[in-house]
Design an enzyme around this catalytic site. Sequence first.
Site, short mmCIF file in Angstrom:
data_model
loop_
_atom_site.label_atom_id
_atom_site.label_comp_id
_atom_site.label_asym_id
_atom_site.label_seq_id
_atom_site.Cartn_x
_atom_site.Cartn_y
_atom_site.Cartn_z
N ARG A 99 0.84 -1.19 0.00
CA ARG A 99 0.00 0.00 0.00
C ARG A 99 0.88 1.25 0.00
O ARG A 99 1.96 1.26 0.63
CB ARG A 99 -0.87 -0.03 1.26
N THR A 389 -8.96 0.49 -10.80
CA THR A 389 -8.40 -0.43 -9.80
C THR A 389 -8.56 -1.81 -10.43
O THR A 389 -9.29 -1.94 -11.42
CB THR A 389 -9.11 -0.31 -8.43
N ASN A 409 -6.09 4.23 -7.43
CA ASN A 409 -7.30 4.87 -6.93
C ASN A 409 -8.19 5.37 -8.08
O ASN A 409 -8.76 4.58 -8.79
CB ASN A 409 -6.99 5.98 -5.92
N GLU A 428 -3.98 7.95 -4.12
CA GLU A 428 -4.49 7.14 -3.01
C GLU A 428 -4.62 7.97 -1.73
O GLU A 428 -5.29 7.54 -0.78
CB GLU A 428 -3.53 5.97 -2.77
N ASP A 431 -7.89 8.31 -0.05
CA ASP A 431 -8.47 7.29 0.82
C ASP A 431 -8.30 7.63 2.31
O ASP A 431 -8.89 6.97 3.16
CB ASP A 431 -7.87 5.91 0.53
N SER A 460 -8.00 1.18 3.22
CA SER A 460 -8.45 0.69 1.92
C SER A 460 -9.67 -0.22 2.09
O SER A 460 -9.97 -0.68 3.19
CB SER A 460 -7.31 -0.11 1.28
N SER A 461 -10.33 -0.47 0.96
CA SER A 461 -11.40 -1.47 0.94
C SER A 461 -11.01 -2.70 0.12
O SER A 461 -11.80 -3.63 -0.03
CB SER A 461 -12.67 -0.87 0.32
N GLY A 480 -13.78 -1.55 -7.11
CA GLY A 480 -15.11 -0.99 -6.86
C GLY A 480 -15.18 -0.09 -5.64
O GLY A 480 -16.26 0.15 -5.13
N GLY A 481 -14.02 0.41 -5.18
CA GLY A 481 -14.02 1.35 -4.07
C GLY A 481 -14.71 0.75 -2.86
O GLY A 481 -14.50 -0.40 -2.49
O1 DON Z 1 -8.04 1.22 -1.71
C1 DON Z 1 -9.22 1.47 -1.96
O2 DON Z 1 -10.13 1.05 -1.29
C2 DON Z 1 -9.56 2.30 -3.17
N1 DON Z 1 -8.44 3.12 -3.53
C3 DON Z 1 -9.99 1.40 -4.30
C4 DON Z 1 -10.52 2.18 -5.46
C5 DON Z 1 -11.35 1.40 -6.39
O3 DON Z 1 -11.60 0.24 -6.19
C6 DON Z 1 -11.88 2.12 -7.56
N2 DON Z 1 -12.66 1.22 -8.35
N3 DON Z 1 -13.44 1.36 -9.06
#
Ligand code: DON
Length: 584
Positions: A99, A389, A409, A428, A431, A460-461, A480-481
């Site tokens: 990360r 992502t 991100n 990032e 986040d 993060s997710s 997918g954030g």
């Molecule tokens: O680390 C995370 O949770 C986010 N930066 C992930 C971003 C993400 O999955 C965007 N997707 N569509």
Amino acid sequence: MYRFFFPVTLLVLTLIGAPAWALSNRPAGPPQAAVASAHPLATQAGLDVLAAGGNAFDAAVAVSAALAVVEPYGSGLGGGGFWLLHRAYDGKQVMVDGRERAPLAAHADLYLDGAGAVIDGASINGPRAAGIPGEPAALAHIAQHYGRLPLAVSLAPAIALARDGFEVDAHYRRWVGFRAEVLAKQAAAARQFLVDGAPPPLGHRLRQADLADTLQALAAAGRDGFYAGPVAEKLVAGVRAGGGIWTLRDLAEYQVVEREPVVVRYRDWTVTSAALPSSGGVLLAQMLNMLAAVDLAALSPPARSHLLTEVMRRAYRDRAEYLGDPDFVAMPLERLLSPTYAQRQLATISPTHATPSESLAGLAADRPGTAADPYGSGAPSGVQEGRNTTHFSVLDEEGNRVAATLSINYPFGACYVPPGTGVLLNDEMDDFVAKPGVPNAYGLVGAAANAIAPGKRPLSSMSPTFVEGPQGVALLGTPGGSRIISMVLLAMLDMAAGYTDPAHWVARGRFHHQYLPDRLQYEPGALSPRTVAALRSMGHQLDPLSTGYGNMQAVFWDRRSGKVSAASDPRGIGAARVQSVSSP
Ligand code: DON
């Protein structure tokens, strides 16, 4: 030629006195290898490296690096990620945490103006939004400690893709179009990703010579090829020229961390998922603990969707309040993960009424809650899809496994390339919590636990996950954030309910609740009209989405039948391949 490495090692070990694992009790591997990734060229890179004698860890290096080239909107050398590894010979499971870290000059108010308000876009665009990248260090670490091949071999497909180029497809054009305005503001980014300031035409061959050189430096010198020497100097000079705050010390001090994954039992299944600083494993464990005593199959579809929504709401509430980088904050993990706490949480769920998020104890009262449009109101239709992502899953014929979710991100990250490096920087830093209660790009709120501090990793997710049970083992994950964790939950519940075809998990309809905003989002068709009506009458605020979201890449090794299967989310353009590598 590398195919001989392992047998030769075994022979030597036999002569000098081999450890027990080398001679006996080695678990039988699957009959075939599998690679599922978000881009066909990256899947091919993984298969090529397996065919060259590499194991799943070498293939993971190859797939990660290839994705950095062909999916610049999703991940890259300028970003980071989590690689969940399972080593077959001793069963070791570990999460390689690559990360990004906040630069050492960062501070809690980095994105606030003089009046204490969040500066619009400051944590999204330009080099000030970028954390110190972790992906190059993670690739070097995985190759050195788990792979069989030199980095030069595992990185070769990516280097060729960067140097010789790949053909621009509709997917690339869509994302680059979304970020073209910001990319066009910086000459190096515009030169690398646009043609005359506009999205390249379909079929245009996108060559990234500087990126090929940087990959080559990594291949030749390992992590020092990126974090020291000429590449590091160009990265820092480029960042600072654009108003960023990186120093050479930031790069020199970056370290990957091996973390123990979160492991939770759910009925007959063992779920192994991301450790903090990803919230994924903790939230999955909390949700599965709440669901452990419930017979989901006995519930009607509306009752089931209601219960899952309420379970998500409660787990995401704790995410907002408690979670952050474990190297920086103390968290009540024992309590959050205890079955007793889960049962108490479950007891607060009414079978007939939605719980308003504001009424849940904790920080809720302070949270404004906004409409969850992760791309802002200016986003063109269809971009809330969670397909930037990236995730990939690899299984080799020894039974080694990798599930990895990688990110820069936002699509195309910070839209900034330090000149001469070809490295597209992440954003990032978004986040982190720029200010308590103010939602980030994914509508997520948070508290002091996820405030910015020098050297800290943003929460993060991303949730690369293994699910192992009597029938077999699954490797899965998705971008997918904030919605990543609920997608993984839905997929693994399907598996636990007996659907063992990964094609089912990656294609299934999805719905999501993240505590704030207090909305139940769902994909077109994911909930039947009857379920929608029932949920509405229970008091849920429904948010029908106009498009699908996510891009799940999954592999399943059915130990009973011996069959390996793999699937790539039909919402994306990925490729899942199952192949005999040792005897093609
Ligand atoms: O680390 C995370 O949770 C986010 N930066 C992930 C971003 C993400 O999955 C965007 N997707 N569509």
